[in-house]
Design a protein around this motif. Sequence first.
Motif, PDB file in Angstrom:
ATOM      1  N   ALA A 188     -66.130  37.869-160.682  1.00  0.00           N
ATOM      2  CA  ALA A 188     -67.088  38.906-160.653  1.00  0.00           C
ATOM      3  C   ALA A 188     -67.832  39.057-159.293  1.00  0.00           C
ATOM      4  N   ASP A 189     -68.036  37.705-158.640  1.00  0.00           N
ATOM      5  CA  ASP A 189     -68.949  37.624-157.516  1.00  0.00           C
ATOM      6  C   ASP A 189     -68.081  37.709-156.106  1.00  0.00           C
ATOM      7  N   LEU A 190     -66.713  37.772-156.449  1.00  0.00           N
ATOM      8  CA  LEU A 190     -65.882  37.896-155.133  1.00  0.00           C
ATOM      9  C   LEU A 190     -66.018  38.906-154.105  1.00  0.00           C
ATOM     10  N   VAL A 191     -66.066  38.564-152.904  1.00  0.00           N
ATOM     11  CA  VAL A 191     -66.359  39.629-151.984  1.00  0.00           C
ATOM     12  C   VAL A 191     -65.079  39.987-151.154  1.00  0.00           C
ATOM     13  N   LYS A 192     -64.077  38.795-151.104  1.00  0.00           N
ATOM     14  CA  LYS A 192     -62.887  38.971-150.069  1.00  0.00           C
ATOM     15  C   LYS A 192     -61.856  38.031-150.941  1.00  0.00           C
ATOM     16  N   THR A 193     -60.782  38.561-150.981  1.00  0.00           N
ATOM     17  CA  THR A 193     -59.426  37.564-151.006  1.00  0.00           C
ATOM     18  C   THR A 193     -58.220  37.971-150.277  1.00  0.00           C
ATOM     19  N   PRO A 239     -63.047  43.342-154.942  1.00  0.00           N
ATOM     20  CA  PRO A 239     -63.256  42.723-153.485  1.00  0.00           C
ATOM     21  C   PRO A 239     -62.255  43.411-152.445  1.00  0.00           C
ATOM     22  N   ALA A 240     -62.741  43.246-151.164  1.00  0.00           N
ATOM     23  CA  ALA A 240     -61.937  43.494-149.795  1.00  0.00           C
ATOM     24  C   ALA A 240     -60.734  42.517-150.024  1.00  0.00           C
ATOM     25  N   ARG A 241     -59.452  42.851-149.595  1.00  0.00           N
ATOM     26  CA  ARG A 241     -58.199  42.125-149.950  1.00  0.00           C
ATOM     27  C   ARG A 241     -57.347  42.256-148.612  1.00  0.00           C
ATOM     28  N   SER A 242     -56.874  41.346-148.296  1.00  0.00           N
ATOM     29  CA  SER A 242     -55.254  41.337-147.499  1.00  0.00           C
ATOM     30  C   SER A 242     -54.228  40.578-148.498  1.00  0.00           C
ATOM     31  N   ALA A 243     -53.142  41.027-147.926  1.00  0.00           N
ATOM     32  CA  ALA A 243     -51.866  40.473-148.994  1.00  0.00           C
ATOM     33  C   ALA A 243     -50.742  40.319-147.852  1.00  0.00           C
ATOM     34  N   PRO A 244     -50.570  39.298-146.988  1.00  0.00           N
ATOM     35  CA  PRO A 244     -49.160  39.230-146.299  1.00  0.00           C
ATOM     36  C   PRO A 244     -48.210  38.749-147.118  1.00  0.00           C
ATOM     37  N   ALA A 245     -47.104  39.331-146.990  1.00  0.00           N
ATOM     38  CA  ALA A 245     -45.793  38.938-147.960  1.00  0.00           C
ATOM     39  C   ALA A 245     -44.903  38.115-146.908  1.00  0.00           C
ATOM     40  N   ASN A 246     -43.812  37.836-147.719  1.00  0.00           N
ATOM     41  CA  ASN A 246     -42.726  36.972-146.986  1.00  0.00           C
ATOM     42  C   ASN A 246     -43.386  35.870-146.291  1.00  0.00           C
ATOM     43  N   VAL A 247     -44.308  35.183-147.203  1.00  0.00           N
ATOM     44  CA  VAL A 247     -44.921  34.042-146.665  1.00  0.00           C
ATOM     45  C   VAL A 247     -44.110  32.768-147.278  1.00  0.00           C
ATOM     46  N   ARG A 248     -43.540  31.702-146.743  1.00  0.00           N
ATOM     47  CA  ARG A 248     -43.210  30.479-147.016  1.00  0.00           C
ATOM     48  C   ARG A 248     -44.129  29.601-147.798  1.00  0.00           C
ATOM     49  N   GLU A 269     -56.496  32.954-151.625  1.00  0.00           N
ATOM     50  CA  GLU A 269     -57.745  32.269-151.278  1.00  0.00           C
ATOM     51  C   GLU A 269     -58.794  33.476-151.330  1.00  0.00           C
ATOM     52  N   ALA A 270     -60.158  32.659-151.399  1.00  0.00           N
ATOM     53  CA  ALA A 270     -60.882  33.878-151.794  1.00  0.00           C
ATOM     54  C   ALA A 270     -62.423  33.357-151.181  1.00  0.00           C
ATOM     55  N   VAL A 271     -63.412  34.422-150.939  1.00  0.00           N
ATOM     56  CA  VAL A 271     -64.788  34.214-150.739  1.00  0.00           C
ATOM     57  C   VAL A 271     -65.395  34.920-151.887  1.00  0.00           C
ATOM     58  N   ALA A 272     -66.610  34.317-152.273  1.00  0.00           N
ATOM     59  CA  ALA A 272     -67.474  34.788-153.313  1.00  0.00           C
ATOM     60  C   ALA A 272     -68.894  34.393-152.791  1.00  0.00           C
ATOM     61  N   VAL A 273     -70.132  35.394-153.243  1.00  0.00           N
ATOM     62  CA  VAL A 273     -71.230  35.212-152.907  1.00  0.00           C
ATOM     63  C   VAL A 273     -71.874  34.455-154.037  1.00  0.00           C
TER      64      VAL A 273
END
Length: 135
Positions: A71-76, A102-111, A121-125
């Motif tokens: 619930a405290d996540l701000v970025k994943t 939370p804000a999010r990025s999701a790069p695909a096709n990562v080995r 990975e994440a950042v929480a307050v």
Amino acid sequence: MRTRHAISTDRAPAALGPYSQAIVAGGFVFCSGMAGIDPSTGTIPPGIEAQTEQALRNLGAVLAEAGASLADLVKTTIFYADVDDFDRLNTVYARHMPQPPPARSAPANVRLPHGLLVSIEAVAVLPGTEGGHRE
């Protein structure tokens, strides 16, 4: 005065290299990528849904050790191996996220190592802080 400290719990997989499961600094928890590895057995469940569920359980355990929660996540950031898995991964992820998510990025096709399909990975307050300052 120490401005950062490491978080470690056996309720999530141990770091696979020279890094911490998380670092607390400035009122935030910076979590390393959490993979879908079962910490009690060291096994990787088959399939993107099962690995995403386990990765989120591992992330929750690390956050709890730091005094926070999902619930405290701000970025994943979600790294995943196959763009065709996005819808299934996203369905599992959405069930666990707070509102607003939370804000999010999701790069695909990562080995990823060890045949892993996802790492989150994440950042929480930290509760009781705002922008790194106690309220």
